[in-house]
Motif scaffolding. Structure first.
Motif, PDB file in Angstrom:
ATOM      1  N   MET A 146       0.847  -1.182   0.000  1.00  0.00           N
ATOM      2  CA  MET A 146       0.000   0.000   0.000  1.00  0.00           C
ATOM      3  C   MET A 146       0.887   1.237   0.000  1.00  0.00           C
ATOM      4  N   ALA A 147       0.490   2.214  -0.779  1.00  0.00           N
ATOM      5  CA  ALA A 147       1.264   3.437  -0.900  1.00  0.00           C
ATOM      6  C   ALA A 147       1.124   4.297   0.356  1.00  0.00           C
ATOM      7  N   SER A 148       2.226   4.928   0.717  1.00  0.00           N
ATOM      8  CA  SER A 148       2.209   5.815   1.878  1.00  0.00           C
ATOM      9  C   SER A 148       1.458   7.100   1.544  1.00  0.00           C
ATOM     10  N   LYS A 149       1.120   7.869   2.566  1.00  0.00           N
ATOM     11  CA  LYS A 149       0.445   9.151   2.355  1.00  0.00           C
ATOM     12  C   LYS A 149       1.310  10.069   1.500  1.00  0.00           C
ATOM     13  N   GLU A 150       2.608  10.035   1.735  1.00  0.00           N
ATOM     14  CA  GLU A 150       3.541  10.860   0.950  1.00  0.00           C
ATOM     15  C   GLU A 150       3.491  10.456  -0.527  1.00  0.00           C
ATOM     16  N   GLU A 151       3.478   9.166  -0.790  1.00  0.00           N
ATOM     17  CA  GLU A 151       3.422   8.676  -2.180  1.00  0.00           C
ATOM     18  C   GLU A 151       2.084   9.034  -2.827  1.00  0.00           C
ATOM     19  N   LYS A 152       1.004   8.940  -2.095  1.00  0.00           N
ATOM     20  CA  LYS A 152      -0.310   9.319  -2.622  1.00  0.00           C
ATOM     21  C   LYS A 152      -0.341  10.807  -2.964  1.00  0.00           C
TER      22      LYS A 152
END
Length: 103
Positions: free
Chosen positions: A1-7
């Motif tokens: 799952m992508a991190s908040k930073e990646e999103k």
């Protein structure tokens, strides 16, 4: 799952792509955003009496403003504006946010 930073990074990339596509579309328009806004304002007033389901009012506006009828009417058609009321409804809906940002 992508991190908040990646999103956030992905969302920023998508926003940049949309902004670039919009800027390119504006550059390729055969009518300025200012004239397009004026056309919408004109149609808003003139269509109070109804639409005859032709682009008659639009054509008169373009002609009276020295704008290229043969290029702009097909572009409006491609934007979903086949008659004056559809130009006001469909085309304005597509471009109103850009007009308000740029005028």
């Amino acid at each position: 799952m992508a991190s908040k930073e990646e999103k956030r990074r992905r969302a920023a990339l998508v926003q940049a792509m949309v902004a670039e596509d919009t800027a390119k579309a504006i550059e390729e328009m055969p009518i300025s955003l200012a004239h397009l806004g004026q056309l919408f304002d004109h149609l808003d007033v003139e269509l109070e009496n109804g639409c005859d389901h032709t682009p008659r009012i639009t054509a008169a506006f373009l002609t009276s403003n020295g704008l290229n009828l043969e290029v702009i009417l097909p572009w409006l058609h491609d934007q979903g504006g086949f008659c004056d009321c559809e130009i006001l409804a469909n085309v304005e809906e597509s471009w109103e946010s850009e007009i308000s940002k740029n005028t």
